[in-house]
Scaffold this motif. Structure first.
Motif, short mmCIF file in Angstrom:
data_model
loop_
_atom_site.label_atom_id
_atom_site.label_comp_id
_atom_site.label_asym_id
_atom_site.label_seq_id
_atom_site.Cartn_x
_atom_site.Cartn_y
_atom_site.Cartn_z
N HIS A 139 0.83 -1.21 0.00
CA HIS A 139 0.00 0.00 0.00
C HIS A 139 0.87 1.26 0.00
O HIS A 139 0.58 2.23 -0.73
CB HIS A 139 -0.92 -0.04 1.22
N LEU A 142 2.41 1.75 -3.51
CA LEU A 142 1.43 2.23 -4.47
C LEU A 142 1.11 3.70 -4.24
O LEU A 142 1.00 4.49 -5.20
CB LEU A 142 0.16 1.39 -4.38
N THR A 143 0.98 4.09 -2.98
CA THR A 143 0.68 5.48 -2.66
C THR A 143 1.83 6.39 -3.04
O THR A 143 1.64 7.47 -3.62
CB THR A 143 0.36 5.62 -1.15
N LEU A 147 -0.50 6.34 -6.99
CA LEU A 147 -1.71 5.59 -7.32
C LEU A 147 -2.71 5.68 -6.17
O LEU A 147 -2.34 5.89 -5.02
CB LEU A 147 -1.36 4.13 -7.60
N SER A 149 -4.77 3.98 -3.67
CA SER A 149 -4.79 2.67 -3.03
C SER A 149 -5.52 2.75 -1.70
O SER A 149 -5.40 3.74 -0.96
CB SER A 149 -3.36 2.16 -2.81
N LEU A 170 -6.90 0.97 -6.64
CA LEU A 170 -6.35 -0.31 -6.17
C LEU A 170 -6.81 -0.56 -4.74
O LEU A 170 -6.91 0.38 -3.94
CB LEU A 170 -4.83 -0.29 -6.23
N ALA A 309 3.82 -5.57 -6.64
CA ALA A 309 3.95 -4.28 -7.31
C ALA A 309 4.39 -4.45 -8.77
O ALA A 309 3.92 -3.73 -9.66
CB ALA A 309 4.95 -3.40 -6.56
N LEU A 312 1.57 -5.31 -10.91
CA LEU A 312 0.75 -4.14 -11.19
C LEU A 312 1.42 -3.16 -12.14
O LEU A 312 0.86 -2.11 -12.45
CB LEU A 312 0.41 -3.42 -9.88
N LEU A 314 4.57 -1.61 -11.84
CA LEU A 314 5.51 -0.61 -11.34
C LEU A 314 6.94 -0.97 -11.68
O LEU A 314 7.31 -2.15 -11.68
CB LEU A 314 5.36 -0.44 -9.83
#
Length: 464
Positions: A139, A142-143, A147, A149, A170, A309, A312, A314
């Motif tokens: 998390h 992603l943040t 993104l 999340s 997400l 990740a 996804l 990244l």
């Protein structure tokens, strides 16, 4: 909130009125269902009544009359060691039994998803140890990457309590075996299996039942991608079940005990994370200096989060940069103070032998605060990892019996946390780490492991 779908104008019964139960009741009402609820404790029933939720004891005759589904909170046994009377009544009456996770996967995909440029994706993470850190770390990555999340499930908010994910959104879910075992729908886009060690065996009828509960996350819906730790036989078996051949890129295998070069793999050795794909190294990250990820067990968590990740999309450099700023989770290898060159670490979440062992392996010279409500199996499996322990300070109502199992370790029976912190502070030398890693549940002295960790932190803060 995710409104529950599929039960409009029908009655949903909710058993257990803690955080997830109340969130489920609100989501069911928002979706147009009727709700009746029950909790064996008066506090839970009072909380429901305060929100206008009707109560009914489902274990009584006709208690489930007209009910379409019984939704059960995670802490309530549905099979082993014996079903709760209300759950038995539901099964005997042919009423489906589900939980909030099952309702979430049934309800989260809204009708407008097909109009989005990038439909939301869900990552679900399970395993015995490290799933909270892996979830929070992913998390965070992603943040940090910009993104949208949301973190939920067994950590953070209840699954039905989050906002409907937007275009490109997400959702990262931490799921326990209690949650995966009962959910009637499990359809994440990416599923992660960290590892498997004995835990909750009474609830699953043994290790095989425990693994079967975890495996449902991969078998019921079939995720598009999977990240699987293969350092235990169960993980190796699961990985083999998910692929059609060596080059199957739907699976990323993870290890902290061996170098992996076949297929798509992520492993950590001597503090370096490496990604291999099609026989070639694709990336490497130096984890040794990252304060929020100390020890081999956290390097395994980093590998699992990295793999998710990458699934996804990244880039490795983006993931590595986010790792640098990860602050760690409260009560999980959390550095709470450094005083007079002595480091104080709160790992109150280490409630079983294996998770405590991983903490003991992370530091070179340890004064170990341990003890509590001992789990089955004893402490023998922990002793090979305790070579860095200078002394143990044992807490808990059965501290003396706990200390007697620490063969070869100098142990002082302190009973209370206050006494243990006081004695460790008196005896610690520069370079020592005072580590709270109980290897036991907290319920003999505290309501939960969080309260135990908070007490430890408060006492350390109060040291002169």
């Amino acid at each position: 909130m995710i409104p529950v779908r599929g039960y409009e104008d029908q009655t949903i019964a909710i058993l257990g009125l803690g955080r997830s139960g109340l969130a489920t009741a609100r989501a069911a009402l928002a979706g147009g269902a009727r709700v009746v609820a029950w909790d064996d404790g008066p506090a839970g029933r009072a909380a429901a009544e305060a929100e206008g939720i009707a109560l009914a004891d489902f274990s009584r005759p006709d208690g489930l009359e007209g009910v379409a589904v019984l939704v059960v909170s995670p802490g309530i046994p549905h099979l082993y060691p014996a079903p709760h009377p209300a759950i038995r009544a539901a099964m005997e009456a042919g009423v489906p039994v589900d939980n909030d996770v099952g309702l979430f996967f049934r309800s989260v995909a809204l009708s407008d998803w097909h109009e989005m440029d990038r439909p939301p994706r869900i990552v679900a993470i399970t395993g015995s140890n490290g799933k909270s850190t892996t979830s929070a770390l992913l998390h965070h990555v992603l943040t940090e990457a910009g993104l949208q999340s949301q973190l939920a499930g067994n950590i953070g908010r209840g699954v039905l309590d989050i906002a409907p994910p937007p275009d490109g959104g997400l959702v990262v879910l931490e799921l326990s075996s209690y949650q995966t075992d009962l959910a009637r729908a499990l359809t994440p886009d990416i599923a992660v299996f960290t590892n498997l060690t004995p835990d909750h065996l009474d609830r699953h009828g043994g290790l095989g039942g425990y693994f079967a509960a975890k495996r449902r996350l991969f078998a019921e819906g079939g995720p598009d991608r999977a990240v699987v730790g293969i350092d235990e036989p169960e993980g190796l078996y699961l990985a083999n079940q998910l692929v059609e051949g060596r080059g199957d890129d739907r699976l990323i295998r993870v290890s902290v005990t061996q170098k992996l070069t076949e297929g798509w793999a992520v492993f950590a050795r001597k503090g370096f994370l490496s990604e291999y794909r099609r026989g070639r190294q694709a990336a490497s990250i130096d984890l040794r200096h990252i304060a929020g990820l100390p020890g081999v067990h956290n390097h395994q968590n980093a590998c699992s989060a990295y793999g998710a990740a990458r699934c996804l999309g990244l880039a490795p450099r983006v993931i590595g940069a986010a790792f640098e700023t990860y602050p760690g989770l409260p009560h999980r290898s959390q550095v709470i103070a450094v005083r007079n060159c002595v480091t104080w670490v709160n790992d109150s979440k280490a409630t079983n032998v294996d998770s405590a062992a991983r903490g003991l392996e992370a530091y070179p010279r340890i004064r170990w605060i341990c003890g509590g409500l001992e789990k089955e199996g004893g402490l023998a499996a922990l002793l090979p990892s305790a070579g860095s322990v200078v002394k143990a300070y044992v807490i808990g109502r059965e501290a003396e019996a706990f200390a007697m199992q620490l063969t070869g370790i100098e142990a002082e029976v302190c009973t209370t946390m206050a006494r243990a912190v006081e004695r460790a502070a008196e005896e610690a030398e520069p370079g020592d780490v005072v580590l709270l890693a109980p290897a036991a549940a907290s319920f003999d002295q505290y309501d939960n492991f969080e309260r135990r960790g908070e007490d430890f932190a408060m006492l350390v803060e109060a040291l002169s």
